[in-house]
Design a protein around this motif. Structure first.
Motif, mmCIF file in Angstrom:
data_model
loop_
_atom_site.group_PDB
_atom_site.id
_atom_site.type_symbol
_atom_site.label_atom_id
_atom_site.label_comp_id
_atom_site.label_asym_id
_atom_site.label_seq_id
_atom_site.Cartn_x
_atom_site.Cartn_y
_atom_site.Cartn_z
ATOM 1 N N THR A 1 0.851 -1.186 0.000
ATOM 2 C CA THR A 1 0.000 0.000 0.000
ATOM 3 C C THR A 1 0.886 1.235 0.000
ATOM 4 N N ARG B 1 -2.182 -2.001 -3.500
ATOM 5 C CA ARG B 1 -3.277 -1.167 -3.018
ATOM 6 C C ARG B 1 -2.787 0.272 -2.910
ATOM 7 N N SER C 1 2.405 1.676 -5.948
ATOM 8 C CA SER C 1 2.190 0.359 -5.335
ATOM 9 C C SER C 1 2.537 -0.746 -6.315
ATOM 10 N N ASP D 1 -3.374 4.264 -1.086
ATOM 11 C CA ASP D 1 -3.942 5.159 -0.070
ATOM 12 C C ASP D 1 -3.572 6.564 -0.524
#
Length: 649
Positions: free
Chosen positions: A388, A452, A408, A454
């Motif tokens: 992430t 992933r 990522s 963020d």
């Protein structure tokens, strides 16, 4: 003839003491007289209780089988019969050994230095050197010095002569300057300087010489009594030599347990010596011996031979500790997770990994080391890894979301290749696997990397702002007031704040992180959970601390368990109330009963102490011998005649 008669009493006074001293030395050499070590009479280990209770002839207690047993102060007579007796009066102690109990990791060795009257003389100094032997090593204890009155007076006379010599030394060198003549010289020859006699202004030596043609040092030396000064300096240099000459036998002040002056020998001299010893593992006994010398003036006139040793056998409650291993119940999960984070620098709006950029080399090396250890782990096997990436809030949310995903994926690709190389290397080390047709087997279970994103790590920024020491409270409050806005609007409003440069320069770089989540499972484990036991290492460390006599640490480690070993630690520290609260809840086996007997004895409850001790001996006959080692029990054994064989019918 008249002169001879007048001198005769004086000569007799000088000769007679010498003859007396010679006779005493002769008696010592013949072995008729000698100093010795002895054990003092044992004092009661029991606390103060009612005297009438202590002097009872009998006591009734209940044994292990519920029968009432009458205990009396009793001894065997010459026919072997048990007869009641009164408390015996003081007797001479002749034993050369004693059982002593260790408490708080220490033991007190108590013995007496006995110097007979015939060994004392006012002109002598007796120097005794006790030695302690333990665990194959010897240690010199503090000396005991007994000084005769005349011997000490002679020592003091030497100090008086030396003190008079010291008083003859002049400490102030100005004393030897003929001040009046020096002042006259300066007034006549250097009137300019004489005018400064009441002036506090500082004049350097260079200024003095350049102005007047003569140095101050030369002027002072000329008017100094050099002969007297040299003689005084010679005295100073001879202080040590004069001390040795005048004080032939210095009064010793260090390394002594006792230094006493005997005025008139009118009986045996007895000194009660107490030596505290820190108990070590495997220490079971300590021997004490005594030797010494007799001095007359500065000369030794007799060497006191080494005495027979006194032996102290050391008992410790640590031997009652239960070393049975203790285990904790654990529930093992088949699947486990581990997480770590790294700070990888990317170029502006870039997603490619550059090992040379910033601190990337160190961070990449750390992650590779973690991945390698997980690949080679013999207990766990990796299933997947989540990656992430997060960005700082600069730019709009949509752009940061795309950028964080690209980063990522780049990180996943980069470390995915590394993990595959590690797996291939490990397989080669373990031996290559081939198919039946001879080709190299390539099938394997790949470790999946899941990318992933963020986009903007606001949660981490919240925490960084909260703990930041440079932001003012009102600035933090302003940040909180903007926190509920939409991310892009929030960032635009923050840019208008005075503290925004601090956020961007110091806190934003820490938001550009890559977090790794490792998902593993235990090799060979099929069920999701397994119940097992593991050794309780903290508990076993507490038991070892008891064995090492580190009772404070043992109490700290064992206090939460409140079991038998905790009670042993409490007893060793004399925490009797805490020990009793535990022991009274435990099954009454031989060791529990024995510890209860000790605690009850310390608290003055004789009946309960004797009852528990008798039950302990019935459960385990070896406790009969053990009872003689602990003073709390041995006192009861002597007081009530316990452990004596019954008379035959």
């Amino acid at each position: 003839m008249r002169t001879y008669l007048l001198l005769l009493p004086v000569l007799a006074g000088l000769i007679l003491p010498g003859c007396s001293s010679g006779r005493k030395i002769g008696a010592l050499r013949s072995g008729q007289v000698s100093a010795s070590l002895s054990l003092p009479r044992e004092q009661s280990a029991l606390p103060e209780v009612d005297t009438a209770e202590l002097q009872r002839d009998t006591m009734t207690v209940t044994d292990l089988n519920g029968r009432e047993v009458t205990i009396m102060n009793a001894v065997k007579d010459e026919n072997g019969e048990m007869v009641a007796t009164d408390v015996l009066k003081a007797a001479t102690v002749t034993a050369r050994f004693r059982n002593v109990a260790e408490r708080h990791g220490k033991v007190d060795l108590c013995f007496q230095v006995i110097v007979p009257e015939a060994m004392q003389d006012s002109r002598w100094q007796l120097r005794f050197y006790p030695m302690m032997f333990l665990l194959g090593d010897s240690t010199a204890l503090a000396n005991v010095v007994i000084t005769g009155k005349d011997y000490r007076q002679e020592q003091l006379r030497g100090y008086q002569h030396y003190e008079r010599f010291l008083k003859s030394i002049i400490d102030d060198p100005d004393h030897f300057i003929r001040h009046h003549q020096l002042e006259v010289f300066i007034r006549r020859n250097i009137p300019q300087l004489y005018r400064f006699r009441r002036d506090s202004s500082f004049v350097s030596e260079e200024e003095f010489r350049s102005s007047y043609g003569v140095s101050g040092e030369q002027a002072i030396r000329h008017y100094t009594r050099m002969m007297s000064l040299r003689w005084n300096n010679r005295k100073i240099s001879r202080k040590d030599l004069v001390f040795k000459k005048r004080v032939k036998v210095p009064i010793q002040t260090e390394g002594l347990r006792l230094d006493t002056v005997i005025q008139q020998p009118n009986g045996d001299f007895i000194y009660d010596y107490v030596q505290e010893v820190a108990v070590r593992p495997k220490l079971k006994k300590v021997d004490i011996t005594l030797e010494g010398e007799i001095y007359e003036q500065a000369d030794p006139v007799f060497r006191i031979p080494r005495s027979k040793p006194l032996t102290f056998y050391i008992s410790s409650l640590s031997t009652l500790a239960d070393g049975t291993e203790r285990y904790l119940k654990r529930i093992l999960e088949r699947r486990v997770e581990a997480n770590t984070a790294c700070y990888i620098d990317f170029g502006a709006a870039q997603s490619d990994i550059d090992p040379e950029l910033g601190n990337n080399a160190s961070e990449i090396g750390r992650i590779k080391q973690n991945l390698r250890s997980l690949v080679e782990n013999e207990v766990f096997e990796m299933d997947s890894i989540t990656v992430t990436a997060s960005c700082s809030p600069e730019g709009d949310w949509a752009y940061n979301e795309r950028l964080s995903r690209r980063r990522s994926e780049a990180v996943s690709t980069y470390f995915g290749r590394f993990v595959r190389d590690c797996v291939d290397s490990l397989r080669r080390e373990q031996g290559a696997v081939f198919d039946l047709d001879g080709s190299l087997e390539t099938t394997r279970q790949d470790i999946r990397f899941i990318a992933r994103s963020d986009p903007e790590n606001w949660r981490m920024l919240d925490e960084l702002v909260r703990i930041d020491s440079l932001l003012l409270p009102e600035q933090k409050s302003r940040y909180e007031s903007l926190r509920d806005r939409e991310p892009d609007a929030r960032e635009r409003l923050l840019q208008e704040e005075s503290f925004y440069p601090h956020l961007r320069e110091k806190l934003y770089p820490r938001l550009r992180t890559v977090r790794f989540g490792f998902f593993l499972h235990r090799k060979g484990m099929l069920k999701d959970t397994v119940h097992t036991t593991v050794l309780d290492t903290a508990y076993m460390q507490g038991v070892q601390a008891i064995r090492d006599r580190d009772y404070e640490r043992a109490v700290t480690l064992l206090r939460p368990y409140k079991d038998y070993n905790t009670a042993v630690a409490y007893c060793s520290m004399d925490y009797n109330a805490s020990a009793l609260s535990i022991l009274e809840t435990l099954p009454r086996d031989d060791k529990v009963n024995y510890l209860l007997a000790i605690v009850y004895s310390r608290r003055g409850d004789e009946r309960s102490a004797v009852e528990c001790y008798i039950r302990s001996c019935q459960q385990n006959p070896s406790m009969i011998h053990r009872g003689n080692l602990d003073p709390e029990i041995s006192q009861l054994i002597r007081l009530y005649g316990l452990n004596q064989e019954p008379s035959e019918p």
